[in-house]
Design a protein around this motif. Sequence first.
Motif, PDB file in Angstrom:
ATOM      1  N   THR A 140      44.721  46.354  85.586  1.00 49.21           N
ATOM      2  CA  THR A 140      44.011  46.658  84.345  1.00 49.21           C
ATOM      3  C   THR A 140      42.978  47.731  84.652  1.00 49.21           C
ATOM      4  N   ALA A 141      42.809  48.656  83.706  1.00 48.11           N
ATOM      5  CA  ALA A 141      41.871  49.753  83.951  1.00 48.11           C
ATOM      6  C   ALA A 141      41.386  50.348  82.643  1.00 48.11           C
ATOM      7  N   ILE A 142      40.196  50.944  82.721  1.00 42.81           N
ATOM      8  CA  ILE A 142      39.667  51.779  81.648  1.00 42.81           C
ATOM      9  C   ILE A 142      39.421  53.136  82.275  1.00 42.81           C
ATOM     10  N   SER A 143      40.045  54.144  81.707  1.00 41.53           N
ATOM     11  CA  SER A 143      39.920  55.492  82.245  1.00 41.53           C
ATOM     12  C   SER A 143      39.652  56.472  81.116  1.00 41.53           C
ATOM     13  N   GLU A 144      39.281  57.683  81.495  1.00 43.14           N
ATOM     14  CA  GLU A 144      39.058  58.755  80.535  1.00 43.14           C
ATOM     15  C   GLU A 144      40.006  59.883  80.894  1.00 43.14           C
ATOM     16  N   HIS A 145      40.700  60.366  79.889  1.00 45.93           N
ATOM     17  CA  HIS A 145      41.638  61.463  80.105  1.00 45.93           C
ATOM     18  C   HIS A 145      41.500  62.431  78.940  1.00 45.93           C
ATOM     19  N   ASP A 146      41.163  63.669  79.244  1.00 48.06           N
ATOM     20  CA  ASP A 146      40.949  64.709  78.228  1.00 48.06           C
ATOM     21  C   ASP A 146      39.974  64.254  77.142  1.00 48.06           C
ATOM     22  N   GLY A 147      38.880  63.607  77.545  1.00 49.49           N
ATOM     23  CA  GLY A 147      37.827  63.206  76.627  1.00 49.49           C
ATOM     24  C   GLY A 147      38.082  61.924  75.851  1.00 49.49           C
ATOM     25  N   GLU A 148      39.189  61.259  76.070  1.00 48.51           N
ATOM     26  CA  GLU A 148      39.516  60.025  75.356  1.00 48.51           C
ATOM     27  C   GLU A 148      39.538  58.852  76.329  1.00 48.51           C
ATOM     28  N   LEU A 149      38.955  57.714  75.911  1.00 54.12           N
ATOM     29  CA  LEU A 149      39.040  56.503  76.722  1.00 54.12           C
ATOM     30  C   LEU A 149      40.426  55.891  76.553  1.00 54.12           C
ATOM     31  N   GLU A 150      41.000  55.443  77.655  1.00 60.76           N
ATOM     32  CA  GLU A 150      42.321  54.825  77.632  1.00 60.76           C
ATOM     33  C   GLU A 150      42.264  53.495  78.372  1.00 60.76           C
ATOM     34  N   ALA A 151      42.940  52.505  77.819  1.00 59.80           N
ATOM     35  CA  ALA A 151      43.063  51.208  78.487  1.00 59.80           C
ATOM     36  C   ALA A 151      44.462  51.115  79.056  1.00 59.80           C
ATOM     37  N   THR A 152      44.570  50.602  80.267  1.00 55.62           N
ATOM     38  CA  THR A 152      45.859  50.449  80.934  1.00 55.62           C
ATOM     39  C   THR A 152      46.014  49.001  81.352  1.00 55.62           C
ATOM     40  N   LYS A 153      47.199  48.454  81.098  1.00 55.93           N
ATOM     41  CA  LYS A 153      47.502  47.098  81.549  1.00 55.93           C
ATOM     42  C   LYS A 153      48.968  47.060  81.963  1.00 55.93           C
ATOM     43  N   ILE A 154      49.205  46.727  83.221  1.00 59.78           N
ATOM     44  CA  ILE A 154      50.559  46.597  83.751  1.00 59.78           C
ATOM     45  C   ILE A 154      50.652  45.216  84.386  1.00 59.78           C
ATOM     46  N   VAL A 155      51.584  44.395  83.887  1.00 56.24           N
ATOM     47  CA  VAL A 155      51.745  43.027  84.366  1.00 56.24           C
ATOM     48  C   VAL A 155      53.160  42.860  84.900  1.00 56.24           C
ATOM     49  N   ASP A 156      53.277  42.463  86.156  1.00 50.72           N
ATOM     50  CA  ASP A 156      54.571  42.222  86.805  1.00 50.72           C
ATOM     51  C   ASP A 156      55.542  43.389  86.602  1.00 50.72           C
ATOM     52  N   GLY A 157      55.038  44.618  86.755  1.00 52.19           N
ATOM     53  CA  GLY A 157      55.863  45.811  86.677  1.00 52.19           C
ATOM     54  C   GLY A 157      56.133  46.317  85.276  1.00 52.19           C
ATOM     55  N   GLU A 158      55.586  45.663  84.270  1.00 57.30           N
ATOM     56  CA  GLU A 158      55.847  46.033  82.879  1.00 57.30           C
ATOM     57  C   GLU A 158      54.551  46.488  82.211  1.00 57.30           C
ATOM     58  N   LYS A 159      54.594  47.681  81.599  1.00 54.85           N
ATOM     59  CA  LYS A 159      53.427  48.202  80.895  1.00 54.85           C
ATOM     60  C   LYS A 159      53.234  47.398  79.612  1.00 54.85           C
ATOM     61  N   ARG A 160      52.013  46.951  79.370  1.00 50.17           N
ATOM     62  CA  ARG A 160      51.684  46.134  78.195  1.00 50.17           C
ATOM     63  C   ARG A 160      50.674  46.884  77.333  1.00 50.17           C
ATOM     64  N   PRO A 161      50.636  46.574  76.041  1.00 48.85           N
ATOM     65  CA  PRO A 161      49.633  47.218  75.190  1.00 48.85           C
ATOM     66  C   PRO A 161      48.223  46.768  75.586  1.00 48.85           C
ATOM     67  N   ALA A 162      47.292  47.712  75.538  1.00 45.58           N
ATOM     68  CA  ALA A 162      45.903  47.411  75.893  1.00 45.58           C
ATOM     69  C   ALA A 162      44.988  48.287  75.055  1.00 45.58           C
ATOM     70  N   THR A 163      43.807  47.785  74.754  1.00 44.75           N
ATOM     71  CA  THR A 163      42.830  48.540  73.988  1.00 44.75           C
ATOM     72  C   THR A 163      41.468  48.437  74.649  1.00 44.75           C
ATOM     73  N   VAL A 164      40.621  49.416  74.353  1.00 47.14           N
ATOM     74  CA  VAL A 164      39.237  49.390  74.800  1.00 47.14           C
ATOM     75  C   VAL A 164      38.423  48.896  73.623  1.00 47.14           C
ATOM     76  N   GLU A 165      37.635  47.852  73.850  1.00 45.96           N
ATOM     77  CA  GLU A 165      36.804  47.293  72.790  1.00 45.96           C
ATOM     78  C   GLU A 165      35.351  47.411  73.206  1.00 45.96           C
ATOM     79  N   VAL A 166      34.540  48.011  72.354  1.00 45.83           N
ATOM     80  CA  VAL A 166      33.114  48.149  72.616  1.00 45.83           C
ATOM     81  C   VAL A 166      32.408  47.092  71.788  1.00 45.83           C
ATOM     82  N   VAL A 167      31.653  46.245  72.458  1.00 43.99           N
ATOM     83  CA  VAL A 167      30.923  45.189  71.769  1.00 43.99           C
ATOM     84  C   VAL A 167      29.438  45.329  72.076  1.00 43.99           C
ATOM     85  N   GLU A 168      28.620  44.876  71.138  1.00 43.22           N
ATOM     86  CA  GLU A 168      27.187  44.952  71.322  1.00 43.22           C
ATOM     87  C   GLU A 168      26.730  43.747  72.121  1.00 43.22           C
TER      88      GLU A 168
END
Length: 189
Positions: A140-168
């Motif tokens: 699992t990771a949070i990265s920045e690419h070309d000015g956009e935050l991206e969430a990455t999640k790979i489980v057991d070799g399979e890419k899964r949907p992931a989001t970045v959530e900003v909470v107060e």
Amino acid sequence: MSGRVYQLHSTLELPLEDVTEYFDSDPELPEQIEDIDITRRNNTLIIKSVAREGAVSKYTPTAQLKASVAETRVYEEEPEAGPGAPPAWGEEEEEIPSELVEFAAFKGDRETVLQNTALQFPMFEVLCAIAQQAEKGTLTAISEHDGELEATKIVDGEKRPATVEVVEGPGKETAPANGINWRDNKFIS
């Protein structure tokens, strides 16, 4: 191209042979990386990026992936005698075939697995490619690419949907009223 990895957590584990076969198959590397240098020191595997000429100074340490290597006994599936039946009296139990396999474990947070900042994002892309080869573990990771935050999640070799959530987080308004004010405590000097 810009890119940075802010947060990363990995529990990836795959056979060392799979890692070396992946790099021996001449995978497509990010454009800033010319080659990959793999070194093993005792029980540590270091996969270092070699920058394209002119990408970074030759004295700048480039990003590298670090994994611990350990031998694990892998057993083949147990032969079934029947549905839940114990071995018959007088029969010897068959020994389950097994072999020792070396596993590379990319486990830990960003500084443990992905080291150095030069070419960090391209090397993160290499780690994602390795994660898609792994049958066991999560990245699992949070990265920045070309000015956009991206969430990455790979489980057991399979890419899964992931989001970045900003909470107060909790602020002064949400602080408990019955808490102790340590700054104005007359018993602490």
